[in-house]
Design a protein around this motif. Sequence first.
Motif, PDB file in Angstrom:
ATOM      1  N   LEU A 238     -19.258  81.008  12.240  1.00  0.00           N
ATOM      2  CA  LEU A 238     -19.635  79.563  13.094  1.00  0.00           C
ATOM      3  C   LEU A 238     -20.142  79.343  13.691  1.00  0.00           C
ATOM      4  CD1 LEU A 238     -16.125  81.173  15.335  1.00  0.00           C
ATOM      5  CD2 LEU A 238     -16.530  79.105  13.682  1.00  0.00           C
ATOM      6  N   ALA A 239     -21.579  80.050  13.677  1.00  0.00           N
ATOM      7  CA  ALA A 239     -22.729  79.691  14.308  1.00  0.00           C
ATOM      8  C   ALA A 239     -23.381  78.520  13.780  1.00  0.00           C
ATOM      9  CB  ALA A 239     -23.938  80.583  14.530  1.00  0.00           C
ATOM     10  N   ILE A 240     -23.337  79.239  11.727  1.00  0.00           N
ATOM     11  CA  ILE A 240     -24.005  78.196  10.653  1.00  0.00           C
ATOM     12  C   ILE A 240     -23.240  77.371  10.477  1.00  0.00           C
ATOM     13  CG2 ILE A 240     -24.877  78.538   8.051  1.00  0.00           C
ATOM     14  CD1 ILE A 240     -25.086  81.685   8.322  1.00  0.00           C
ATOM     15  N   MET A 241     -21.846  77.433  10.451  1.00  0.00           N
ATOM     16  CA  MET A 241     -21.167  76.254   9.706  1.00  0.00           C
ATOM     17  C   MET A 241     -21.077  74.838  11.262  1.00  0.00           C
ATOM     18  SD  MET A 241     -17.547  78.059   9.562  1.00  0.00           S
ATOM     19  CE  MET A 241     -16.152  76.866   9.984  1.00  0.00           C
TER      20      MET A 241
ATOM     21  N   PHE B 131     -17.178  78.270  -4.903  1.00  0.00           N
ATOM     22  CA  PHE B 131     -17.631  79.254  -4.266  1.00  0.00           C
ATOM     23  C   PHE B 131     -18.633  78.345  -4.849  1.00  0.00           C
ATOM     24  CE2 PHE B 131     -21.136  82.259  -3.456  1.00  0.00           C
ATOM     25  CZ  PHE B 131     -21.437  82.605  -2.309  1.00  0.00           C
ATOM     26  N   ASP B 132     -19.647  78.573  -5.762  1.00  0.00           N
ATOM     27  CA  ASP B 132     -20.491  77.678  -6.377  1.00  0.00           C
ATOM     28  C   ASP B 132     -20.458  76.056  -6.227  1.00  0.00           C
ATOM     29  OD1 ASP B 132     -21.549  80.232  -8.212  1.00  0.00           O
ATOM     30  OD2 ASP B 132     -20.514  79.846  -9.747  1.00  0.00           O
TER      31      ASP B 132
ATOM     32  N   LYS C   6     -26.331  76.368   1.537  1.00  0.00           N
ATOM     33  CA  LYS C   6     -26.995  77.138   1.653  1.00  0.00           C
ATOM     34  C   LYS C   6     -27.912  77.858   3.063  1.00  0.00           C
ATOM     35  CE  LYS C   6     -32.190  75.262   0.850  1.00  0.00           C
ATOM     36  NZ  LYS C   6     -32.594  73.773   0.887  1.00  0.00           N
ATOM     37  N   GLY C   7     -28.564  78.695   2.566  1.00  0.00           N
ATOM     38  CA  GLY C   7     -29.512  79.627   4.100  1.00  0.00           C
ATOM     39  C   GLY C   7     -28.085  81.721   3.792  1.00  0.00           C
ATOM     40  N   THR C   8     -27.353  81.639   2.994  1.00  0.00           N
ATOM     41  CA  THR C   8     -25.887  82.360   2.835  1.00  0.00           C
ATOM     42  C   THR C   8     -26.256  82.831   1.788  1.00  0.00           C
ATOM     43  OG1 THR C   8     -24.634  80.993   2.392  1.00  0.00           O
ATOM     44  CG2 THR C   8     -24.211  81.487   4.774  1.00  0.00           C
TER      45      THR C   8
ATOM     46  N   THR D 236     -17.954  80.684   4.837  1.00  0.00           N
ATOM     47  CA  THR D 236     -18.597  78.961   5.093  1.00  0.00           C
ATOM     48  C   THR D 236     -18.379  78.630   3.834  1.00  0.00           C
ATOM     49  OG1 THR D 236     -20.702  80.219   4.585  1.00  0.00           O
ATOM     50  CG2 THR D 236     -19.973  80.010   6.553  1.00  0.00           C
ATOM     51  N   ALA D 237     -18.785  79.151   2.226  1.00  0.00           N
ATOM     52  CA  ALA D 237     -18.251  78.487   1.449  1.00  0.00           C
ATOM     53  C   ALA D 237     -16.650  77.167   1.928  1.00  0.00           C
ATOM     54  CB  ALA D 237     -18.154  79.123   0.306  1.00  0.00           C
ATOM     55  N   ALA D 238     -16.048  78.761   1.846  1.00  0.00           N
ATOM     56  CA  ALA D 238     -14.347  78.717   2.425  1.00  0.00           C
ATOM     57  C   ALA D 238     -14.014  78.154   2.659  1.00  0.00           C
ATOM     58  CB  ALA D 238     -13.426  79.497   2.645  1.00  0.00           C
ATOM     59  N   ALA D 239     -14.589  77.710   4.717  1.00  0.00           N
ATOM     60  CA  ALA D 239     -14.513  76.453   4.745  1.00  0.00           C
ATOM     61  C   ALA D 239     -15.759  75.077   4.778  1.00  0.00           C
ATOM     62  CB  ALA D 239     -14.998  76.861   6.384  1.00  0.00           C
ATOM     63  N   ASN D 240     -15.939  75.270   4.367  1.00  0.00           N
ATOM     64  CA  ASN D 240     -16.413  73.976   4.002  1.00  0.00           C
ATOM     65  C   ASN D 240     -16.079  73.002   2.276  1.00  0.00           C
ATOM     66  OD1 ASN D 240     -18.551  71.671   3.215  1.00  0.00           O
ATOM     67  ND2 ASN D 240     -20.165  72.798   2.017  1.00  0.00           N
ATOM     68  N   TYR D 241     -15.240  74.014   1.712  1.00  0.00           N
ATOM     69  CA  TYR D 241     -14.139  73.178   0.755  1.00  0.00           C
ATOM     70  C   TYR D 241     -12.830  72.879   1.808  1.00  0.00           C
ATOM     71  CZ  TYR D 241      -9.846  73.563  -2.068  1.00  0.00           C
ATOM     72  OH  TYR D 241      -8.768  73.472  -3.075  1.00  0.00           O
ATOM     73  N   ALA D 242     -12.287  73.571   2.325  1.00  0.00           N
ATOM     74  CA  ALA D 242     -11.284  73.354   3.369  1.00  0.00           C
ATOM     75  C   ALA D 242     -11.397  71.699   4.178  1.00  0.00           C
ATOM     76  CB  ALA D 242     -10.861  74.377   4.399  1.00  0.00           C
ATOM     77  N   ALA D 243     -12.775  72.046   4.730  1.00  0.00           N
ATOM     78  CA  ALA D 243     -13.210  70.776   5.131  1.00  0.00           C
ATOM     79  C   ALA D 243     -13.100  69.068   4.792  1.00  0.00           C
ATOM     80  CB  ALA D 243     -14.338  70.910   6.030  1.00  0.00           C
ATOM     81  N   ASP D 244     -13.524  69.468   3.118  1.00  0.00           N
ATOM     82  CA  ASP D 244     -13.624  68.756   2.315  1.00  0.00           C
ATOM     83  C   ASP D 244     -11.726  67.901   2.069  1.00  0.00           C
ATOM     84  OD1 ASP D 244     -15.114  66.828   0.355  1.00  0.00           O
ATOM     85  OD2 ASP D 244     -14.292  68.020  -0.917  1.00  0.00           O
ATOM     86  N   LYS D 245     -11.211  68.934   1.643  1.00  0.00           N
ATOM     87  CA  LYS D 245      -9.770  69.005   1.310  1.00  0.00           C
ATOM     88  C   LYS D 245      -9.024  68.933   2.573  1.00  0.00           C
ATOM     89  CE  LYS D 245     -11.000  69.450  -3.145  1.00  0.00           C
ATOM     90  NZ  LYS D 245     -11.358  68.090  -4.232  1.00  0.00           N
ATOM     91  N   TYR D 246      -9.095  69.650   3.361  1.00  0.00           N
ATOM     92  CA  TYR D 246      -7.986  69.348   4.099  1.00  0.00           C
ATOM     93  C   TYR D 246      -7.875  68.586   5.991  1.00  0.00           C
ATOM     94  CZ  TYR D 246      -5.502  71.919   0.798  1.00  0.00           C
ATOM     95  OH  TYR D 246      -4.933  72.499  -0.550  1.00  0.00           O
ATOM     96  N   GLY D 247      -9.673  68.545   5.979  1.00  0.00           N
ATOM     97  CA  GLY D 247     -10.288  67.983   6.902  1.00  0.00           C
ATOM     98  C   GLY D 247     -10.851  68.984   7.775  1.00  0.00           C
TER      99      GLY D 247
END
Length: 248
Positions: free
Chosen positions: A154-157, A208-209, A214-216, A228-239
């Motif tokens: 969460l801190a990185i996100m 994942f790739d 970056k930084g993890t 963080t990768a999964a959350a980044n993907y979910a933000a792109d696809k589902y907000g």
Amino acid sequence: MSFSRITSRSRRLNKVQKLSVAGVSTLAAAGIALSLVPNDASATTEPQAASAAAPVAYTGAQTQSLKATGLGQNTTDQLVKSVDAAKAEETAAKKKAAEKAEAKAKAVAEAKSKAAAKKKAAAKKRAAEKKASRAADRKPVYANNLDGWIREALAIMDKKDIPGTYEGLHRNIMRESSGNPRAINDWDINAINGVPSKGLLQVIKPTFDYYHVKGTKHDQYDPVANITAAANYAADKYGSIDNVDSAY
């Protein structure tokens, strides 16, 4: 005039001449002594005190006094040259002493400059170390468990502007892997295609790739990198990961 009278007069003249020579010598010595006496000295100054002062530089007037004593030109020239040599030697000694003092002062200044630079560098190093220590003290230490992984993610996100909450992450993690960072799906279509889902939020390698933060660590099994990768993907696809309630 008889020979005996001429001889007697010759003898008397020789005696007078000798006295004259002695007188001239005495006067010359007195002239030298007087010429060595400083101009402002009183007339009662003893000759011994004047002769004891050495070396004394001759002025033009004193040089003329020397010549007036009747000494030979060679003797006078030798005396003047001796004084000039003494003056030259004294000047050279003073110059050498001044150069030595200047070199010493320069060396002292350089030593002080080097000491100041060394002190400044040491102070700068201490300040940097102190700053790094404060930064390390401020850096939070996360527990090596599910709670710690979620909080670190969460801190990185937050820094990367990736939306998501503790509740959203925890809910999806428990559904996908039950909190096991080494979980792997080896039976679904992805596994059949050779790209099984892995980690806390069960992401496949291509996803994942592409969405790696970056930084993890670049490792699907790393808890923070996987979240963080999964959350980044979910933000792109589902907000947001918070909007995911089933397989995604």
